[in-house]
Write an enzyme that holds these catalytic residues in place. Sequence first.
Site, PDB file in Angstrom:
ATOM      1  NE  ARG A 116      84.302  68.401  52.006  1.00 32.35           N
ATOM      2  CZ  ARG A 116      83.273  69.232  52.249  1.00 32.35           C
ATOM      3  NH1 ARG A 116      82.058  68.754  52.340  1.00 32.35           N
ATOM      4  NH2 ARG A 116      83.470  70.506  52.420  1.00 32.35           N
ATOM      5  CE1 TYR A 117      82.222  62.764  52.052  1.00 26.33           C
ATOM      6  CE2 TYR A 117      81.098  64.465  50.787  1.00 26.33           C
ATOM      7  CZ  TYR A 117      81.419  63.884  52.002  1.00 26.33           C
ATOM      8  OH  TYR A 117      80.943  64.431  53.165  1.00 26.33           O
ATOM      9  NE  ARG A 120      78.901  60.965  47.872  1.00 29.85           N
ATOM     10  CZ  ARG A 120      79.760  60.308  48.647  1.00 29.85           C
ATOM     11  NH1 ARG A 120      80.724  59.590  48.089  1.00 29.85           N
ATOM     12  NH2 ARG A 120      79.689  60.391  49.951  1.00 29.85           N
ATOM     13  CB  CYS A 129      67.729  80.894  46.637  1.00 30.44           C
ATOM     14  SG  CYS A 129      69.134  79.799  46.908  1.00 30.44           S
ATOM     15  CB  CYS A 133      67.708  79.352  54.383  1.00 27.97           C
ATOM     16  SG  CYS A 133      66.771  78.367  53.195  1.00 27.97           S
ATOM     17  CB  CYS A 136      72.265  80.269  53.418  1.00 29.06           C
ATOM     18  SG  CYS A 136      73.029  79.634  51.913  1.00 29.06           S
ATOM     19  NE  ARG A 138      77.642  75.027  49.196  1.00 26.14           N
ATOM     20  CZ  ARG A 138      76.722  74.081  49.099  1.00 26.14           C
ATOM     21  NH1 ARG A 138      75.515  74.362  48.653  1.00 26.14           N
ATOM     22  NH2 ARG A 138      77.008  72.846  49.433  1.00 26.14           N
ATOM     23  CG  ASP A 297      77.093  73.630  58.041  1.00 25.34           C
ATOM     24  OD1 ASP A 297      77.381  72.582  58.655  1.00 25.34           O
ATOM     25  OD2 ASP A 297      76.747  73.653  56.849  1.00 25.34           O
ATOM     26  CG  ASP A 334      79.161  69.136  55.893  1.00 24.60           C
ATOM     27  OD1 ASP A 334      80.242  68.529  55.730  1.00 24.60           O
ATOM     28  OD2 ASP A 334      78.373  69.378  54.967  1.00 24.60           O
ATOM     29  CE  LYS A 341      76.299  66.109  53.108  1.00 18.13           C
ATOM     30  NZ  LYS A 341      77.284  66.285  52.007  1.00 18.13           N
TER      31      LYS A 341
HETATM   32  C1  PLP Z   1      76.968  66.496  50.777  1.00 23.38           C
HETATM   33  C2  PLP Z   1      77.974  66.464  49.758  1.00 23.38           C
HETATM   34  C3  PLP Z   1      77.989  65.463  48.780  1.00 23.38           C
HETATM   35  C4  PLP Z   1      76.960  64.360  48.740  1.00 23.38           C
HETATM   36  O1  PLP Z   1      77.083  63.537  49.865  1.00 23.38           O
HETATM   37  P1  PLP Z   1      76.143  62.280  50.058  1.00 23.38           P
HETATM   38  O2  PLP Z   1      76.453  61.789  51.430  1.00 23.38           O
HETATM   39  O3  PLP Z   1      76.513  61.312  48.984  1.00 23.38           O
HETATM   40  O4  PLP Z   1      74.738  62.751  49.913  1.00 23.38           O
HETATM   41  C5  PLP Z   1      78.986  65.485  47.832  1.00 23.38           C
HETATM   42  N1  PLP Z   1      79.936  66.429  47.854  1.00 23.38           N
HETATM   43  C6  PLP Z   1      79.963  67.395  48.782  1.00 23.38           C
HETATM   44  C7  PLP Z   1      81.046  68.397  48.758  1.00 23.38           C
HETATM   45  C8  PLP Z   1      78.976  67.453  49.766  1.00 23.38           C
HETATM   46  O5  PLP Z   1      79.003  68.420  50.681  1.00 23.38           O
END
Ligand code: PLP
Length: 445
Positions: A116-117, A120, A129, A133, A136, A138, A297, A334, A341
């Site tokens: 999504r980003y 990363r 797990c 929780c 959760c 997920r 969430d 989120d 986020k």
């Molecule tokens: C939270 C998350 C991340 C990591 O986000 P950071 O702000 O870098 O900690 C990466 N990918 C997804 C899909 C996430 O939900």
Amino acid sequence: MPAPNFPSKRAPVYQNVPDEQWNDWRWQMRNRLNTVEEFEKVITLTDSERKALSSPDLFRVEITPYFVSLIDPDDPNDPIRKQIVPTAGEIDAFTGMMEDSLAEDRHSPVPGLVHRYPDRVLMLVTTQCASYCRYCTRSRIVGDPSATFSRADYDAQIEYIARTPQVRDVLLSGGDPLSLAPKVLDELLARIYAIPHVEVIRIGSRIPVFMPMRVTDELCETLQKYHPLYLNIHVNHPNEITRELAEATDKLTRAGIQLGNQSVLLAGINDCVHIQRKLVQDLVRIRVRPYYLYQCDLVEGAGHLRTPIAKGIEIIEGLRGHTSGFAVPTYVVDAPGGGGKVPLMPNYLISYSDHKVVVRNYEGYITTYEEPTEYKLHDPKTCKYCQSKRIEPGQAGVHGLLDGDAMFIKPDGYDVLHNRGGGMHRLRADGEKWKPLGIGEKKDK
Ligand SMILES: *Cc1c(COP(=O)(O)O)cnc(C)c1O
């Protein structure tokens, strides 16, 4: 400086368990509680809890003997109990709740991988797990042992990362990555570590909290082969900080692992600035740095644990300035629908005019900051960092700069989202002109 004296607890029913067994994580896993009968031996169940535990379509319940021992058996409002023992509130229908509220499935190029980003990825490696929780995020995929990720899924996930050079940070989550068989975990980490463009590996795990005995010397030896390795744990309340957790975080930090904490803001559990202040202060004592405080969430079955956003902002207001800066987490929501986020915080900026910026501090004291009258704009044409990031419009899946401005091209290669002049703009891959992205307009084509 007094040594922290965190409690160590064992419920009466476990008093006669030999220490070698109690301290063995495999024993803890095998002896998890999930039925009304097992719970009744440790805590006095309420009618609501008994009803939920007897319901057939409940999200999976498991609690380690170690973690259940931290509950006050006679307090129905115990903050640990409310996180892991289901109540009838969970089986009632809720409106506005979503199965996949973060639209993670939509951002998955291969099963279990969420991209999504720009730089990363989130890699879901298991659905299992040590305990579950109730809130959760997920719960739609977690808990089912027959629906976990396979060797072929790992291959596809790793292949995607290997052919996607902008991925420099891989975040393992699930489920709980530390619940994987030690050999499987080691091999997975080794394969990710071997990808040249991966610079950082992160693990999100609540196992040190649910079962600190899993943090063995062997685990630390495995993890420290893959530096820089960051590990985020998940503590929501000061009662979760025990002598055993402190020993586990001590081992991990000695192995050079950077520890952070992600907590979730939960109604009736930690929705109080004084609880949160104690939590973050105890976390830094055990060398865990608060990272995120999440707004709960829109998860099915967790509606009764949600708080208004104002509560989170009030908590941050009561932390920033009032305690060590590095103990203050970033409060994030989120965004439902896959927006990612979004950080939220109290407003410290009162007004921003031509040359004057009016701000307030944590005590409410107001000051004016005089802006410089001359400022030479940064010149991207002579900056080697800007130059190395220059890309062509429409080039897919790249994070970089266009005319010196930061931009983000969605991995699907169509729209370019670009922050220009304070507003989000979009650019079509065919080179259409920049046009503002209106508020509320969907980013997707
Ligand atoms: C939270 C998350 C991340 C990591 O986000 P950071 O702000 O870098 O900690 C990466 N990918 C997804 C899909 C996430 O939900």
